[in-house]
Motif scaffolding. Sequence first.
Motif, mmCIF file in Angstrom:
data_model
loop_
_atom_site.group_PDB
_atom_site.id
_atom_site.type_symbol
_atom_site.label_atom_id
_atom_site.label_comp_id
_atom_site.label_asym_id
_atom_site.label_seq_id
_atom_site.Cartn_x
_atom_site.Cartn_y
_atom_site.Cartn_z
ATOM 1 N N UNK A 5 0.819 -1.213 0.000
ATOM 2 C CA UNK A 5 0.000 0.000 0.000
ATOM 3 C C UNK A 5 0.855 1.266 0.000
ATOM 4 N N UNK A 6 1.951 1.266 0.754
ATOM 5 C CA UNK A 6 2.806 2.448 0.804
ATOM 6 C C UNK A 6 3.483 2.688 -0.541
ATOM 7 N N UNK A 7 3.958 1.605 -1.161
ATOM 8 C CA UNK A 7 4.580 1.736 -2.482
ATOM 9 C C UNK A 7 3.590 2.281 -3.500
ATOM 10 N N UNK A 121 12.201 10.505 -2.834
ATOM 11 C CA UNK A 121 11.057 9.882 -2.170
ATOM 12 C C UNK A 121 10.937 8.414 -2.560
ATOM 13 N N UNK A 122 11.065 8.104 -3.835
ATOM 14 C CA UNK A 122 10.984 6.711 -4.277
ATOM 15 C C UNK A 122 12.111 5.889 -3.662
ATOM 16 N N UNK A 123 13.313 6.444 -3.637
ATOM 17 C CA UNK A 123 14.477 5.671 -3.190
ATOM 18 C C UNK A 123 14.453 5.381 -1.700
ATOM 19 N N UNK A 124 13.815 6.227 -0.903
ATOM 20 C CA UNK A 124 13.780 6.007 0.546
ATOM 21 C C UNK A 124 12.457 5.441 1.042
ATOM 22 N N UNK A 128 9.886 -1.813 -3.571
ATOM 23 C CA UNK A 128 10.088 -2.299 -4.938
ATOM 24 C C UNK A 128 10.511 -1.123 -5.830
ATOM 25 N N UNK A 129 11.727 -0.623 -5.601
ATOM 26 C CA UNK A 129 12.182 0.588 -6.289
ATOM 27 C C UNK A 129 12.183 0.439 -7.799
#
Length: 430
Positions: A5-7, A121-124, A128-129
């Motif tokens: 959900x967070x991703x 934001x995506x990297x931290x 599933x980057x």
Amino acid sequence: MSLNANDRSIASFTMTGHALVHWFETSIPIFLVVWLAEFDVSVALLGLVVALGYAPFGLGALPGGVLADRYGTKRLIVLCLGGMGGSFLLLSFADSIYTIAVGLVVWGIAASVYHPAGLSLISTGVEERGSVFAWHGIAGNVGIALGPFVAATLLIFFDWTSVAVALAVPGLLAAVWGLSADFDPVAAADELGDETESKPASLSDIVASSRALFASAFAIVFLIVTFEGLFYRGILTYLPEILQGLPALAAFDPGLGLEGIEPGDYIYVGLLVIGMAGQYAGGKATDRLAPEKGLMAIFAILASLAVLFVPVSDLGLVPLVVLCGVIGFFLFAIQPFYQEAVAVHTPAEGRGLSYGYTYLGEFGFGSASIAVGGFVLGEFALAAFFATLSGFAMIGAGLTALLWFRYKGGSYDVGGDEEPAGDVDDAGSD
């Protein structure tokens, strides 16, 4: 693997932001013809005004990264969206070329913070980057294609001030929606035990963080991204013009009866559309392949494609279209790999600063190929231009090989040292 959900929440937020940055960016040139007639100015003066707007887009990436680390990525992206929408509202009230200049500068400043903030934001925050980097890149390509298409279509029916307002609305609505977006911006970093609450608070902190970055593998990553930017900016800037002059397109008539639409435009748009597939494939591949290996392979492919462009274009329309499609695929497939390389070789607490430097290299220093390419095209044969691009790609491949053999796919250690880690079997997860 499906996203949690967070991703998903971060993916939706950043994909919207990325699409809108390029939505605004690529719609600006559509207004040029209208502004030339509206304000009765020279092309040179209007070109300078537009350059003033685009300049902060690249140069502001570094301070944008600093601000992302200092004040938080979500807050900065919301301000970016609101600022871009507000700048186009300002443009709609323009009664002189000077107001146009102010509106474009405001847009450039607002837009400049997105890439370091969004990628940080995506990297931290994302586990599933690789997958989210892929969808994020695809969203940017959607914005690149839709911005000029929507602007040009609306200008057929409405005056330019109304069109500017219409283009502003999605940015303003996204900013309002972003205020209520709910996600943990450091969920993935927390799993690593990074001290993400440590933010650079002074110039001396920023200088110290920068020194630490460039004393690590990031110095090589920065050069890699710069040479990728040189290839990217060079080919996308001049390819439409090059296509129009090729014998393979000279006798081609799309038969649509639309004045001003050139055959090469269809090929160029197709290249950008295929780039979406490249973004997705590249992003998924970063979940399974060390970024250094992917970068080396794609740089080598791009170098070869550049050398092949002139001989393939002499074979006729179909081989040319196929070649352009392949170029589009790999031109965008490489981007998730260098984004992942930054994430692997930098500490989480300085990720915004890292991506700030990254896009200073990509959009700032990379734009030097516009000047270099213009000189080469003006003074030498077309093959020399593509040989220059091939050289940029080969240098990028060499730098990536250096990164791989020096650090062996190692990830950044928050203590300040890079540690060899062998092959990275799952470079997209923490």
